[in-house]
Design a protein around this motif. Structure first.
Motif, PDB file in Angstrom:
ATOM      1  N   GLY A  69       9.973   2.408 -11.845  1.00  0.00           N
ATOM      2  CA  GLY A  69       9.935   0.982 -12.208  1.00  0.00           C
ATOM      3  C   GLY A  69       9.418   1.056 -13.839  1.00  0.00           C
ATOM      4  N   GLN A  70       8.822   0.015 -14.388  1.00  0.00           N
ATOM      5  CA  GLN A  70       8.428  -0.245 -15.728  1.00  0.00           C
ATOM      6  C   GLN A  70       7.444   1.313 -16.148  1.00  0.00           C
ATOM      7  OE1 GLN A  70       6.547  -3.722 -16.834  1.00  0.00           O
ATOM      8  NE2 GLN A  70       5.869  -4.431 -14.968  1.00  0.00           N
ATOM      9  N   HIS A  71       6.550   1.534 -15.157  1.00  0.00           N
ATOM     10  CA  HIS A  71       5.492   2.374 -15.340  1.00  0.00           C
ATOM     11  C   HIS A  71       6.030   3.580 -14.682  1.00  0.00           C
ATOM     12  CE1 HIS A  71       2.757  -0.784 -16.277  1.00  0.00           C
ATOM     13  NE2 HIS A  71       3.116  -1.303 -15.090  1.00  0.00           N
ATOM     14  N   GLY A  72       7.305   3.924 -14.708  1.00  0.00           N
ATOM     15  CA  GLY A  72       7.954   5.247 -14.404  1.00  0.00           C
ATOM     16  C   GLY A  72       7.646   5.209 -12.646  1.00  0.00           C
ATOM     17  N   LEU A  73       7.700   6.645 -12.253  1.00  0.00           N
ATOM     18  CA  LEU A  73       7.277   6.747 -10.831  1.00  0.00           C
ATOM     19  C   LEU A  73       6.367   6.043 -10.169  1.00  0.00           C
ATOM     20  CD1 LEU A  73       8.437   8.574  -8.273  1.00  0.00           C
ATOM     21  CD2 LEU A  73       6.541  10.175  -9.197  1.00  0.00           C
ATOM     22  N   SER A  74       6.390   5.137  -9.456  1.00  0.00           N
ATOM     23  CA  SER A  74       5.425   4.307  -8.727  1.00  0.00           C
ATOM     24  C   SER A  74       5.595   4.281  -7.096  1.00  0.00           C
ATOM     25  CB  SER A  74       5.854   2.833  -9.246  1.00  0.00           C
ATOM     26  OG  SER A  74       5.580   2.660 -10.455  1.00  0.00           O
ATOM     27  N   LEU A  75       4.415   3.938  -6.553  1.00  0.00           N
ATOM     28  CA  LEU A  75       4.281   4.236  -5.240  1.00  0.00           C
ATOM     29  C   LEU A  75       3.954   2.787  -4.521  1.00  0.00           C
ATOM     30  CD1 LEU A  75       3.882   5.930  -2.471  1.00  0.00           C
ATOM     31  CD2 LEU A  75       1.801   6.322  -3.338  1.00  0.00           C
ATOM     32  N   ARG A  76       4.716   2.276  -3.781  1.00  0.00           N
ATOM     33  CA  ARG A  76       4.406   0.900  -3.116  1.00  0.00           C
ATOM     34  C   ARG A  76       3.414   1.223  -1.847  1.00  0.00           C
ATOM     35  NH1 ARG A  76       8.327  -2.470  -4.452  1.00  0.00           N
ATOM     36  NH2 ARG A  76      10.455  -1.416  -4.910  1.00  0.00           N
ATOM     37  N   VAL A  77       2.475   0.261  -1.636  1.00  0.00           N
ATOM     38  CA  VAL A  77       1.548   0.488  -0.593  1.00  0.00           C
ATOM     39  C   VAL A  77       1.386  -0.570   0.246  1.00  0.00           C
ATOM     40  CG1 VAL A  77      -0.099   2.150  -1.842  1.00  0.00           C
ATOM     41  CG2 VAL A  77      -0.422  -0.212  -2.168  1.00  0.00           C
ATOM     42  N   ASN A  78       1.124  -0.649   1.560  1.00  0.00           N
ATOM     43  CA  ASN A  78       1.240  -1.529   2.397  1.00  0.00           C
ATOM     44  C   ASN A  78      -0.095  -1.954   2.853  1.00  0.00           C
ATOM     45  OD1 ASN A  78       3.879  -1.982   2.779  1.00  0.00           O
ATOM     46  ND2 ASN A  78       4.025   0.209   3.297  1.00  0.00           N
ATOM     47  N   GLY A  79      -0.753  -3.216   2.619  1.00  0.00           N
ATOM     48  CA  GLY A  79      -2.161  -3.470   3.039  1.00  0.00           C
ATOM     49  C   GLY A  79      -2.163  -3.734   4.598  1.00  0.00           C
ATOM     50  N   ILE A  80      -2.770  -3.312   5.368  1.00  0.00           N
ATOM     51  CA  ILE A  80      -2.715  -3.456   6.755  1.00  0.00           C
ATOM     52  C   ILE A  80      -3.914  -4.113   7.415  1.00  0.00           C
ATOM     53  CG2 ILE A  80      -1.351  -1.225   7.038  1.00  0.00           C
ATOM     54  CD1 ILE A  80      -3.958  -0.113   8.167  1.00  0.00           C
ATOM     55  N   GLU A  81      -4.644  -4.877   6.553  1.00  0.00           N
ATOM     56  CA  GLU A  81      -5.842  -5.994   7.011  1.00  0.00           C
ATOM     57  C   GLU A  81      -5.466  -7.000   6.774  1.00  0.00           C
ATOM     58  OE1 GLU A  81      -9.671  -4.261   7.500  1.00  0.00           O
ATOM     59  OE2 GLU A  81      -9.282  -2.972   5.568  1.00  0.00           O
ATOM     60  N   LYS A  82      -5.040  -8.134   7.644  1.00  0.00           N
ATOM     61  CA  LYS A  82      -4.746  -9.288   7.601  1.00  0.00           C
ATOM     62  C   LYS A  82      -5.653 -10.234   7.115  1.00  0.00           C
ATOM     63  CE  LYS A  82      -2.787 -13.122  10.351  1.00  0.00           C
ATOM     64  NZ  LYS A  82      -1.455 -13.177   9.499  1.00  0.00           N
ATOM     65  N   GLY A  83      -5.282 -11.004   6.010  1.00  0.00           N
ATOM     66  CA  GLY A  83      -5.973 -11.732   5.339  1.00  0.00           C
ATOM     67  C   GLY A  83      -6.995 -11.089   4.261  1.00  0.00           C
ATOM     68  N   ILE A  84      -6.971  -9.871   4.153  1.00  0.00           N
ATOM     69  CA  ILE A  84      -7.529  -9.135   3.262  1.00  0.00           C
ATOM     70  C   ILE A  84      -6.762  -8.652   2.158  1.00  0.00           C
ATOM     71  CG2 ILE A  84      -9.305  -7.181   3.072  1.00  0.00           C
ATOM     72  CD1 ILE A  84     -10.354  -7.799   5.608  1.00  0.00           C
ATOM     73  N   ASN A  85      -5.605  -7.828   2.618  1.00  0.00           N
ATOM     74  CA  ASN A  85      -4.943  -7.219   1.632  1.00  0.00           C
ATOM     75  C   ASN A  85      -3.469  -7.299   2.160  1.00  0.00           C
ATOM     76  OD1 ASN A  85      -4.744  -5.161   3.557  1.00  0.00           O
ATOM     77  ND2 ASN A  85      -6.135  -3.779   2.594  1.00  0.00           N
ATOM     78  N   ASP A  86      -2.844  -7.911   3.030  1.00  0.00           N
ATOM     79  CA  ASP A  86      -1.666  -7.805   3.663  1.00  0.00           C
ATOM     80  C   ASP A  86      -0.739  -8.539   2.779  1.00  0.00           C
ATOM     81  OD1 ASP A  86      -2.917 -10.249   4.284  1.00  0.00           O
ATOM     82  OD2 ASP A  86      -1.696 -10.690   5.927  1.00  0.00           O
TER      83      ASP A  86
END
Length: 245
Positions: free
Chosen positions: A159-176
């Protein structure tokens, strides 16, 4: 007698224990917490305390600034997720300790299977989470704040920052909403040693790391490992089902 290497000692203790070394955390409701930030949150351990202490000590985590309580919470969640078969790539545990100054190294990548500290570096928090210290967190899109809790790493992309890593928030209402918010691990030139005493540049909510170290970190933890963003915020410590399940 020849002195054992710390990791050898750790493995010996593991063998003698013969049990999972999960530090058991009492439910947060049984501890006294302030309205916004927990006062000295020290989860208690009941099983294999010696093993937990051996790992914490052998990695010199106290000297490096990772608090014992932050590590206990991280390990508690990691073990809970292992038991629930939610981790596709077990072994690696990445901890971002946002109770620390952004001027400090506060990202710890630990190889739990080998008992090794793989990476120890800087990590940014969201610009609306605070200046030098993070204090406000949100799961809301466009908040430009960091989200606390446990994540599972996903795929990489350029992406615009070069190699990037997607992350999946698994805590509902907190980081999902992390995926929807495009919260990713990426390299940035606004964080690292060269910034000296001034607080680091902040992200739009991403746990950005020094550009020179980003590729190695991303390629190590991609595709199913655990990322934990910690801060002693009482509402999170009490509300996380992973920590209190």
């Amino acid at each position: 007698m020849k002195k054992l290497h710390p990791v050898s000692l750790l493995l010996l203790i593991f063998s003698l224990a013969g049990l999972a070394w999960l530090p058991i955390v009492k439910p947060a409701s049984s501890r006294t917490l302030s309205a916004s930030v927990a006062e000295k949150p020290v989860p208690e351990t009941k099983n294999n305390e010696a093993v937990f202490n051996a790992l914490y000590d052998s990695l010199d985590l106290d000297d490096k600034g990772l608090s014992e309580e932050a590590f206990r919470y991280a390990v508690r969640g990691y073990e809970h997720m292992l038991e629930d078969h939610r981790i596709e790539k077990p072994g690696y545990l990445t901890i971002c300790d946002f109770s620390r100054s952004s001027n400090s190294k506060r990202l710890f990548l630990i190889d739990m299977s080998e008992g090794k500290l793989v990476k120890y570096t800087y990590v940014a928090h969201g610009r609306n989470s605070g200046a030098e210290f993070a204090s406000n967190f949100s799961n809301r899109p466009e908040s430009l704040q960091s989200s606390l809790g446990f994540y599972i790493t996903g795929e990489t992309y350029i992406g615009q920052h070069g190699l990037s890593l997607r992350v999946n928030g698994i805590e509902k209402g907190i980081n999902d909403n992390a995926y929807q918010r495009a919260i990713v691990v990426h390299g940035a030139n606004y964080i690292g040693e060269k910034w000296g005493g001034s607080y680091m540049g902040r992200s739009f909510g991403c746990p950005a790391v020094p550009a020179a170290e980003s590729a190695q970190l991303i390629n190590t933890i991609k595709n199913g490992s655990v990322l934990f963003i910690y801060h002693p915020t009482a509402s999170y410590l009490k509300g996380s089902k992973i920590l209190n399940g």
